[in-house]
Design an enzyme around this catalytic site. Structure first.
Site, PDB file in Angstrom:
ATOM      1  N   TYR A 158       0.828  -1.197   0.000  1.00  0.00           N
ATOM      2  CA  TYR A 158       0.000   0.000   0.000  1.00  0.00           C
ATOM      3  C   TYR A 158       0.866   1.252   0.000  1.00  0.00           C
ATOM      4  O   TYR A 158       2.006   1.252   0.451  1.00  0.00           O
ATOM      5  CB  TYR A 158      -0.920   0.037   1.224  1.00  0.00           C
ATOM      6  CG  TYR A 158      -0.183   0.245   2.533  1.00  0.00           C
ATOM      7  CD1 TYR A 158       0.069   1.525   3.027  1.00  0.00           C
ATOM      8  CD2 TYR A 158       0.273  -0.842   3.270  1.00  0.00           C
ATOM      9  CE1 TYR A 158       0.759   1.715   4.220  1.00  0.00           C
ATOM     10  CE2 TYR A 158       0.957  -0.666   4.464  1.00  0.00           C
ATOM     11  CZ  TYR A 158       1.202   0.604   4.929  1.00  0.00           C
ATOM     12  OH  TYR A 158       1.890   0.789   6.098  1.00  0.00           O
ATOM     13  N   PHE A 164       2.050   9.480   3.985  1.00  0.00           N
ATOM     14  CA  PHE A 164       2.433   9.285   5.386  1.00  0.00           C
ATOM     15  C   PHE A 164       3.045   7.914   5.639  1.00  0.00           C
ATOM     16  O   PHE A 164       3.709   7.698   6.641  1.00  0.00           O
ATOM     17  CB  PHE A 164       1.236   9.505   6.327  1.00  0.00           C
ATOM     18  CG  PHE A 164       0.093   8.530   6.135  1.00  0.00           C
ATOM     19  CD1 PHE A 164       0.124   7.267   6.696  1.00  0.00           C
ATOM     20  CD2 PHE A 164      -1.024   8.901   5.404  1.00  0.00           C
ATOM     21  CE1 PHE A 164      -0.924   6.380   6.530  1.00  0.00           C
ATOM     22  CE2 PHE A 164      -2.088   8.020   5.235  1.00  0.00           C
ATOM     23  CZ  PHE A 164      -2.029   6.754   5.793  1.00  0.00           C
ATOM     24  N   ASP A 165       2.854   6.977   4.711  1.00  0.00           N
ATOM     25  CA  ASP A 165       3.442   5.650   4.911  1.00  0.00           C
ATOM     26  C   ASP A 165       3.352   4.862   3.610  1.00  0.00           C
ATOM     27  O   ASP A 165       2.470   5.097   2.772  1.00  0.00           O
ATOM     28  CB  ASP A 165       2.708   4.897   6.023  1.00  0.00           C
ATOM     29  CG  ASP A 165       3.468   3.649   6.469  1.00  0.00           C
ATOM     30  OD1 ASP A 165       4.683   3.572   6.203  1.00  0.00           O
ATOM     31  OD2 ASP A 165       2.857   2.767   7.084  1.00  0.00           O
ATOM     32  N   ILE A 206      -7.409  -0.755  11.304  1.00  0.00           N
ATOM     33  CA  ILE A 206      -8.454   0.254  11.476  1.00  0.00           C
ATOM     34  C   ILE A 206      -9.721  -0.252  10.788  1.00  0.00           C
ATOM     35  O   ILE A 206      -9.664  -1.038   9.839  1.00  0.00           O
ATOM     36  CB  ILE A 206      -8.014   1.622  10.919  1.00  0.00           C
ATOM     37  CG1 ILE A 206      -7.643   1.520   9.434  1.00  0.00           C
ATOM     38  CG2 ILE A 206      -6.870   2.196  11.734  1.00  0.00           C
ATOM     39  CD1 ILE A 206      -7.317   2.848   8.777  1.00  0.00           C
ATOM     40  N   TYR A 224      -8.165   6.886  12.338  1.00  0.00           N
ATOM     41  CA  TYR A 224      -7.548   7.179  13.632  1.00  0.00           C
ATOM     42  C   TYR A 224      -8.258   8.280  14.405  1.00  0.00           C
ATOM     43  O   TYR A 224      -7.781   8.706  15.463  1.00  0.00           O
ATOM     44  CB  TYR A 224      -6.073   7.524  13.426  1.00  0.00           C
ATOM     45  CG  TYR A 224      -5.267   6.348  12.944  1.00  0.00           C
ATOM     46  CD1 TYR A 224      -4.840   5.357  13.829  1.00  0.00           C
ATOM     47  CD2 TYR A 224      -4.964   6.193  11.594  1.00  0.00           C
ATOM     48  CE1 TYR A 224      -4.119   4.269  13.388  1.00  0.00           C
ATOM     49  CE2 TYR A 224      -4.235   5.102  11.146  1.00  0.00           C
ATOM     50  CZ  TYR A 224      -3.821   4.138  12.040  1.00  0.00           C
ATOM     51  OH  TYR A 224      -3.107   3.057  11.600  1.00  0.00           O
ATOM     52  N   PHE A 265      -5.720   4.884   0.840  1.00  0.00           N
ATOM     53  CA  PHE A 265      -4.789   3.773   0.685  1.00  0.00           C
ATOM     54  C   PHE A 265      -4.899   3.217  -0.735  1.00  0.00           C
ATOM     55  O   PHE A 265      -5.979   2.796  -1.166  1.00  0.00           O
ATOM     56  CB  PHE A 265      -5.095   2.659   1.686  1.00  0.00           C
ATOM     57  CG  PHE A 265      -4.765   2.997   3.105  1.00  0.00           C
ATOM     58  CD1 PHE A 265      -3.496   2.770   3.615  1.00  0.00           C
ATOM     59  CD2 PHE A 265      -5.721   3.555   3.939  1.00  0.00           C
ATOM     60  CE1 PHE A 265      -3.184   3.083   4.924  1.00  0.00           C
ATOM     61  CE2 PHE A 265      -5.419   3.873   5.258  1.00  0.00           C
ATOM     62  CZ  PHE A 265      -4.151   3.639   5.749  1.00  0.00           C
TER      63      PHE A 265
END
Length: 607
Positions: free
Chosen positions: A206, A216-217, A236, A262, A279
């Site tokens: 992802y 962010f990731d 999540i 979150y 994502f």
């Protein structure tokens, strides 16, 4: 001054009337030179001008009361799938200034976006109105008159009464409490036999971004998949929902609202509070802890007389890949079969199970869940942790260490009075091949067919056994396991541990002599043997005398030599056995029958 109306082109404003007092030569505003330097009184006009210019003019001229907010959409993204509506929650950054450019507040100074619900009186009225219709990543310059800002009261020590406010805003996020996970399928394989269900274990890649595109990731950056269970709270909530129904190889873009991500807390320094997450996911693998080995029979031979059982030794070719098709190993690339016992723990449990019951020549697709393969550890640089493995297998041959020579006689003469026995001298033709039909060698390539004393070590044990009990003219197919063939090492073109097939035909056969014997009489040996061998009666037997006598016995049918292609050499060996002191002659003391030496009484005496 009219506000922005969604759907109309930017910089279009309605008619307004205002009273302005301007001073000549107004100074720079935020470092921009003024384009307006006039004295004004009451002005009434309708405008369709670039918003930046209009806002600048107002900033310089210290405007009086405005009837509405002024909006300049000075950057609009090329794609705008969603616009802010009343009731939406948003995240945005802003700089707030007065007409002279002096800053009174900025979200950047707080290191956080401003998060608020629109249209619920949680913003000043002008901002509630000016923010409507905005897209994520859109930038607006907004002018808010006092009656739509903080009015005649202002904000103590921050905003004076009756002050026009100027905001430079960029929108980062939009969501609504009625939102659900948005799923966009970018690619889906045409063949999809299985999809993700709750409690499945998945491996996926992802890229995670905020709604404004900020990364962010990324699992790609770490060069390893994210591995987890679905639907049991390990993810999540939005990801749990978004992965359901995916196929291996499918790519989805999931947009997850904050309350399914979150929430108000955010996550660390990378995910702000109340952030929608996007994502871009690619599913590489899925399995369930209750999965067993899946076997797909691709090619099954029409005739299958035997199937693989536990304890068998097999030779097979394979291509190994991950569930997404990523190749990790192949026996073909090494040009050698993989050889192993089955059902004895020499291979991973899934292979042990997946090859049982296969036929010679069968092709299978064997899908093995990780708990029956290499588990959570995987194999360094080859097989990822928790990976499902797919083997395309071709069974080349198999046998059991207890196997004997399998004999199939497919032609036998009607008259079959004599059959081959141990020590017989036979002449035969053969063609040798592997079980998959690969021809190894054949006697038909030579000028003369081979000969063999049955039971000798001249050939492999399986061929010796397979030629026993044959009639001249008989044809057989012999299946010889490797422990009666060329063993684990093989020989020449014969692979190690290979089962071989011989197509043989017996051409000639001569009776042999007992093992270890070179000559036997068909009746009893002469009582005075030394005198008969000593033709000149000088008391010593020379080789010429010995050889002439033996050949005469054979020619007259009184005795026979051990079958051989070189009788002269054989007679020399016999003479050497009797010439015990190696002086080239045999004396009466040296000449002894084998029965005398062994102190055995046989039906027939022999040398």
């Amino acid at each position: 001054l009219g506000s922005y109306i969604p759907g109309r082109p930017p910089y279009t404003f309605t008619t307004f009337q205002r009273e302005t007092q301007c001073r000549e030569g107004a100074g720079d505003v935020q470092g921009v030179k003024p384009f307006l330097s006039i004295s004004c009184s009451m002005v009434s006009f309708t405008m369709m001008l670039p918003g930046a210019c209009l806002l600048f003019a107002l900033a310089v001229c210290e405007p009086g009361p405005l009837t509405d907010v002024l909006v300049d959409r000075y950057f609009i993204p090329s794609q705008c799938p969603r616009e802010v509506q009343s009731g939406d929650s948003i995240r945005y950054h802003y700089n707030g200034t007065f007409a002279d450019g002096k800053k009174f507040d900025s979200s950047y100074d707080h290191n956080n976006t401003f998060n608020v619900q629109v249209g619920k009186s949680r913003l000043i009225p002008g901002m509630d109105k000016a923010i409507l219709g905005m897209c994520v990543n859109e930038r607006r310059r907004i002018v808010i008159p006092p009656h739509l800002g903080y009015g005649s009261q202002g904000v103590e020590n921050v905003i004076p009464p009756d002050t026009t406010l100027y905001f430079d805003v960029i929108l980062h996020d939009i969501w609504n409490h009625d939102d659900k996970v948005q799923m966009k399928t970018v690619y889906k394989p045409t063949a999809c036999k299985r999809t993700v269900q709750n409690t499945d274990y998945v491996r996926y890649h992802y890229n995670g971004t905020l709604l404004n595109g900020t990364l962010f990731d990324s699992s790609h950056n770490r060069m390893r998949t994210y591995n987890t269970y679905v639907g049991i709270g390990s993810l999540i909530k939005g990801m749990d929902e978004g992965l359901l129904g995916m196929c291996v190889g499918e790519r989805r873009i999931l947009t997850i609202p904050p309350f399914l991500a979150y929430g108000e807390a955010g996550y660390g320094s990378d995910i702000p509070p109340q952030a929608s997450l996007v994502f871009d996911t690619l599913l590489l693998d899925l399995h369930n802890q209750n999965d067993t080995v899946t076997i797909e029979k691709l090619v099954v031979p029409e005739h299958c007389t035997r199937q693989i059982e536990s304890g068998d030794f097999i030779r097979y070719h394979y291509n190994g890949s991950l569930l997404d098709g990523t190749f990790f190993d192949s026996s073909y690339s090494r040009n050698n079969t993989y050889d192993t016992y089955i059902g004895m723990g020499f291979v991973i449990p899934g292979v042990d199970q997946g090859l049982l019951g296969a036929c010679l020549g069968e092709r299978r697709r064997v899908i093995i869940p990780p708990h029956l393969a290499y588990g959570e550890d995987g194999v360094a640089n080859t097989i990822p942790p928790s990976a499902v493995l797919v083997f395309h297998v071709h069974i080349i041959d198999f046998h059991n260490p207890k196997d004997k020579v399998e004999i199939q006689s497919y032609f036998k003469p009607d008259a079959c009075n004599e059959m081959s026995q141990i020590n017989d001298y036979v002449t035969y033709h053969y063609t040798a091949s592997l079980l998959d039909g690969t021809q190894l060698y054949t006697s038909y390539d030579y000028d003369a067919p081979p000969t063999l004393i049955l039971g000798s070590s001249k050939t492999i044990a399986g061929l010796n056994q397979g030629l026993l009990g044959m009639c001249v003219g008989e044809k057989r197919i012999l299946t010889i396991p490797p422990h009666l063939g060329h063993g684990e090492k093989g020989a020449g073109n014969v692979p190690g541990s290979a089962v071989m097939q011989f197509n043989v035909e017996l051409l000639k056969m001569k009776p042999g002599v007992p093992e270890g014997y070179l000559f036997i009489w068909n009746d009893k040996a002469p009582a005075k043997l030394h005198e008969e061998l000593d033709s000149n009666q000088d008391g010593e037997i020379l080789f010429e005398e010995f050889s002439s006598y033996i050949m005469t016995q054979v020619d007259q049918g009184k005795g026979r030599l051990s079958p051989t292609d070189d009788p002269v050499k054989l007679i020399k060996d016999m003479f050497g056995n009797q010439d015990r002191n190696n002086d080239g002659k045999i004396t009466p003391d040296e000449l002894k029958l084998k029965t005398d030496e062994d102190n055995e009484q046989l039906v027939k005496d022999e040398l």
